[in-house]
Design an enzyme around this catalytic site. Structure first.
Site, PDB file in Angstrom:
ATOM      1  N   ARG A 243       0.832  -1.218   0.000  1.00  0.00           N
ATOM      2  CA  ARG A 243       0.000   0.000   0.000  1.00  0.00           C
ATOM      3  C   ARG A 243       0.862   1.262   0.000  1.00  0.00           C
ATOM      4  NH1 ARG A 243      -4.303  -3.096   3.960  1.00  0.00           N
ATOM      5  NH2 ARG A 243      -5.327  -4.179   2.215  1.00  0.00           N
ATOM      6  N   GLU A 363      -5.198  -3.077  -4.105  1.00  0.00           N
ATOM      7  CA  GLU A 363      -4.460  -3.235  -2.833  1.00  0.00           C
ATOM      8  C   GLU A 363      -5.255  -2.671  -1.656  1.00  0.00           C
ATOM      9  OE1 GLU A 363      -0.266  -3.174  -2.727  1.00  0.00           O
ATOM     10  OE2 GLU A 363      -0.074  -3.710  -4.838  1.00  0.00           O
ATOM     11  N   GLU A 367     -12.336   2.438   1.008  1.00  0.00           N
ATOM     12  CA  GLU A 367     -13.203   2.041   2.128  1.00  0.00           C
ATOM     13  C   GLU A 367     -12.474   1.048   3.036  1.00  0.00           C
ATOM     14  OE1 GLU A 367     -14.044   2.211  -1.093  1.00  0.00           O
ATOM     15  OE2 GLU A 367     -15.485   3.858  -1.030  1.00  0.00           O
TER      16      GLU A 367
HETATM   17  N1  CAA Z   1      -1.758  -6.455   8.807  1.00  0.00           N
HETATM   18  C1  CAA Z   1      -1.475  -7.622   9.434  1.00  0.00           C
HETATM   19  N2  CAA Z   1      -2.436  -8.507   9.783  1.00  0.00           N
HETATM   20  C2  CAA Z   1      -3.700  -8.193   9.472  1.00  0.00           C
HETATM   21  C3  CAA Z   1      -4.056  -6.992   8.822  1.00  0.00           C
HETATM   22  C4  CAA Z   1      -3.025  -6.103   8.496  1.00  0.00           C
HETATM   23  N3  CAA Z   1      -3.259  -4.964   7.867  1.00  0.00           N
HETATM   24  N4  CAA Z   1      -5.398  -6.974   8.651  1.00  0.00           N
HETATM   25  C5  CAA Z   1      -5.874  -8.101   9.181  1.00  0.00           C
HETATM   26  N5  CAA Z   1      -4.846  -8.836   9.669  1.00  0.00           N
HETATM   27  C6  CAA Z   1      -4.920 -10.130  10.340  1.00  0.00           C
HETATM   28  C7  CAA Z   1      -5.752 -10.036  11.621  1.00  0.00           C
HETATM   29  O1  CAA Z   1      -4.945  -9.681  12.713  1.00  0.00           O
HETATM   30  C8  CAA Z   1      -6.308 -11.448  11.747  1.00  0.00           C
HETATM   31  O2  CAA Z   1      -5.317 -12.292  12.252  1.00  0.00           O
HETATM   32  P1  CAA Z   1      -5.602 -13.248  13.540  1.00  0.00           P
HETATM   33  O3  CAA Z   1      -6.768 -14.110  13.182  1.00  0.00           O
HETATM   34  O4  CAA Z   1      -4.330 -14.001  13.750  1.00  0.00           O
HETATM   35  O5  CAA Z   1      -5.928 -12.327  14.656  1.00  0.00           O
HETATM   36  C9  CAA Z   1      -6.519 -11.867  10.300  1.00  0.00           C
HETATM   37  O6  CAA Z   1      -5.659 -11.039   9.516  1.00  0.00           O
HETATM   38  C10 CAA Z   1      -7.953 -11.718   9.834  1.00  0.00           C
HETATM   39  O7  CAA Z   1      -8.300 -10.363  10.014  1.00  0.00           O
HETATM   40  P2  CAA Z   1      -9.764  -9.880  10.318  1.00  0.00           P
HETATM   41  O8  CAA Z   1     -10.378 -10.759  11.353  1.00  0.00           O
HETATM   42  O9  CAA Z   1      -9.657  -8.426  10.602  1.00  0.00           O
HETATM   43  O10 CAA Z   1     -10.479 -10.180   8.933  1.00  0.00           O
HETATM   44  P3  CAA Z   1     -11.636  -9.384   8.226  1.00  0.00           P
HETATM   45  O11 CAA Z   1     -12.189 -10.307   7.207  1.00  0.00           O
HETATM   46  O12 CAA Z   1     -12.580  -8.771   9.221  1.00  0.00           O
HETATM   47  O13 CAA Z   1     -10.880  -8.150   7.504  1.00  0.00           O
HETATM   48  C11 CAA Z   1      -9.537  -7.179   5.764  1.00  0.00           C
HETATM   49  C12 CAA Z   1      -9.777  -8.350   6.692  1.00  0.00           C
HETATM   50  C13 CAA Z   1      -8.680  -6.166   6.488  1.00  0.00           C
HETATM   51  C14 CAA Z   1     -10.811  -6.542   5.272  1.00  0.00           C
HETATM   52  C15 CAA Z   1      -8.778  -7.826   4.578  1.00  0.00           C
HETATM   53  O14 CAA Z   1      -9.594  -8.822   3.989  1.00  0.00           O
HETATM   54  C16 CAA Z   1      -8.317  -6.847   3.540  1.00  0.00           C
HETATM   55  O15 CAA Z   1      -7.311  -6.196   3.720  1.00  0.00           O
HETATM   56  N6  CAA Z   1      -9.055  -6.770   2.388  1.00  0.00           N
HETATM   57  C17 CAA Z   1      -8.579  -6.031   1.243  1.00  0.00           C
HETATM   58  C18 CAA Z   1      -7.858  -6.986   0.332  1.00  0.00           C
HETATM   59  C19 CAA Z   1      -6.904  -6.303  -0.582  1.00  0.00           C
HETATM   60  O16 CAA Z   1      -6.228  -5.353  -0.213  1.00  0.00           O
HETATM   61  N7  CAA Z   1      -6.804  -6.839  -1.794  1.00  0.00           N
HETATM   62  C20 CAA Z   1      -5.870  -6.349  -2.715  1.00  0.00           C
HETATM   63  C21 CAA Z   1      -5.617  -7.376  -3.767  1.00  0.00           C
HETATM   64  S1  CAA Z   1      -3.942  -7.446  -4.258  1.00  0.00           S
HETATM   65  C22 CAA Z   1      -3.737  -6.291  -5.489  1.00  0.00           C
HETATM   66  O17 CAA Z   1      -4.557  -5.443  -5.713  1.00  0.00           O
HETATM   67  C23 CAA Z   1      -2.423  -6.375  -6.145  1.00  0.00           C
HETATM   68  C24 CAA Z   1      -2.362  -5.822  -7.498  1.00  0.00           C
HETATM   69  O18 CAA Z   1      -2.312  -6.551  -8.454  1.00  0.00           O
HETATM   70  C25 CAA Z   1      -2.197  -4.360  -7.674  1.00  0.00           C
END
Ligand code: CAA
Length: 379
Positions: A243, A363, A367
């Site tokens: 990010r 990424e 939101e």
């Molecule tokens: N850093 C480290 N760990 C993290 C984290 C972060 N930013 N966010 C969540 N986690 C960990 C949590 O601590 C948790 O771990 P434990 O179970 O061990 O405690 C685990 O991940 C699950 O987290 P949540 O319970 O918070 O899960 P959630 O489903 O409620 O939320 C989310 C997760 C933050 C929404 C996540 O799904 C997310 O970031 N979504 C966006 C996905 C994304 O960025 N996709 C991009 C695709 S890649 C791309 O675009 C590349 C390209 O080609 C340009």
């Protein structure tokens, strides 16, 4: 926090700017139109060290800090945001993830080639039904002992065709939810690995974005990164750094559009004087410059925190949120300053406006960044 750039940082800035001006600018409109990224340009980017900037020299990388990387990302994305995204995914998702969490064998086999650009990497998390909701992985990796059997579909994969290796997240133990997800290094050419449709995109059109399909692909066990069930942690950790890269890309798009607009405002005359002498335009330029500078400070802060080994989850989300919103706003104003000229391709700002939009989406959408920031605030 010290934001003064060292001699080394200034040298990186100059090298990236020279490359962007002399090699990326010629042909950028054609590449956007034809939806093609020149392989020769990619080779040059690798040769100049832009594809493995933060990788340790022992694995063939530049051994630079994150600040150097974001400085280069800004200069390159000012001119060609498609080059920016290829560079960002290779550096901060693929190389960084492999160097931090890969085995020595994996690093020798893949990282050395990825750092030099001999190989290009892709990061495969998103699926038709798992974008923001990334824990909801439908791709499966069945444990068969010596290998995992991979089945499923990945969507919106940057460098989907260009890449030689893909880091693929897949569910092995659904009952463990996100703790059952693994991540694998999957080489192109394996039986059952098919590169699907190329997306016809609004922006960053020169980078290739594809659907990837896996049908009974045998992935050797030694290609799993980290412990069993480490895949989701891997994805989140790499995305925290990724990010910062996308924030720097957005900053570059915004800064590029601002610089073009500033120059144009001094050349274009209306009502008997350059438009830069009209207060309506001056107010736009002032606000654009202020937002670009604020975005730059947030990007540098996130990079500095990462370099100092401090927590940067919130800082990277803030940098991405603000820089991408700024990119969209500044490029829209840039088109407005250019009037009718801004709406046609040769003035570049309409392309930058189209390129800006994706920075609010990939990424982690704006939101999702707000969700990440709120969770950090409320911890
Ligand atoms: N850093 C480290 N760990 C993290 C984290 C972060 N930013 N966010 C969540 N986690 C960990 C949590 O601590 C948790 O771990 P434990 O179970 O061990 O405690 C685990 O991940 C699950 O987290 P949540 O319970 O918070 O899960 P959630 O489903 O409620 O939320 C989310 C997760 C933050 C929404 C996540 O799904 C997310 O970031 N979504 C966006 C996905 C994304 O960025 N996709 C991009 C695709 S890649 C791309 O675009 C590349 C390209 O080609 C340009």
């Amino acid at each position: 926090m010290d934001f003064n750039l060292s001699e080394e940082h200034l040298a990186v800035q100059e090298a990236a700017s020279d490359f962007a001006q002399n090699h990326l600018l010629p042909g950028v409109l054609e590449r956007d139109n034809e939806q093609k990224f020149d392989k020769e340009l990619l080779r040059q980017m690798g040769e100049l060290g832009f594809l493995g900037m933060m990788v340790s020299p022992e694995y063939g990388g530049g051994g630079m800090d994150t600040l150097s990387y974001v400085i280069a990302m800004e200069e390159i994305s000012k001119i060609d945001a498609s080059a920016g995204v290829i560079m960002s995914v290779n550096n901060s998702l693929v190389c960084w993830g492999l160097e931090c969490f890969g085995t020595e064998e994996q690093k020798q086999k893949y990282l050395t080639k990825l750092a030099s650009g001999e190989m290009i990497g892709a990061f495969c998390l998103s699926e038709p039904e798992a974008g923001s909701d990334a824990t909801s992985q439908h791709t499966t990796a069945e444990d068969k002992g010596d290998y995992y059997l991979l089945n499923g579909t990945k969507n919106w994969i940057t460098s989907g065709e260009t890449s030689n290796v893909c880091l693929v997240m897949a569910q092995t133990n659904p009952e463990l939810k996100h703790k059952g997800i693994n991540v694998f290094i999957v080489e192109k050419g394996l039986d059952g690995f098919v590169v699907g449709k190329k997306e016809d995109k609004m922006g960053i059109r020169a980078s290739d974005t594809h659907t990837l399909m896996f049908t009974d692909v045998k992935v050797p066990r030694e290609n799993r990164i980290g412990e069993e069930g480490f895949g989701f942690k891997f994805a989140m950790s790499t995305l925290n750094g990724g990010r910062i890269g996308i924030a720097a890309q957005a900053l570059g798009i915004a800064a590029g559009a601002f610089e073009i607009s500033l120059k144009y405002s001094k050349e274009r005359q209306t009502f008997g004087k350059p438009i830069s002498e009209h207060q309506a335009i001056q107010f736009k330029l002032s606000e654009m410059a202020t937002k670009v500078e604020a975005a730059r400070l947030l990007v540098y802060k996130a990079a500095r925190l990462k370099d100092e080994g401090k927590d940067y989850i919130q800082a990277s989300a803030m940098a991405k949120l603000y820089a991408s919103e700024t990119a969209m706003w500044v490029t829209t104003e840039a088109v407005q300053i250019h009037g009718g000229y801004g709406y046609v391709k040769e003035y570049h700002v309409e392309r930058l406006m189209r390129d800006a939009k994706i920075t609010q989406i990939y990424e982690g959408t704006s939101e999702i960044q707000k969700l990440v920031i709120a969770r950090e605030l409320l911890k």
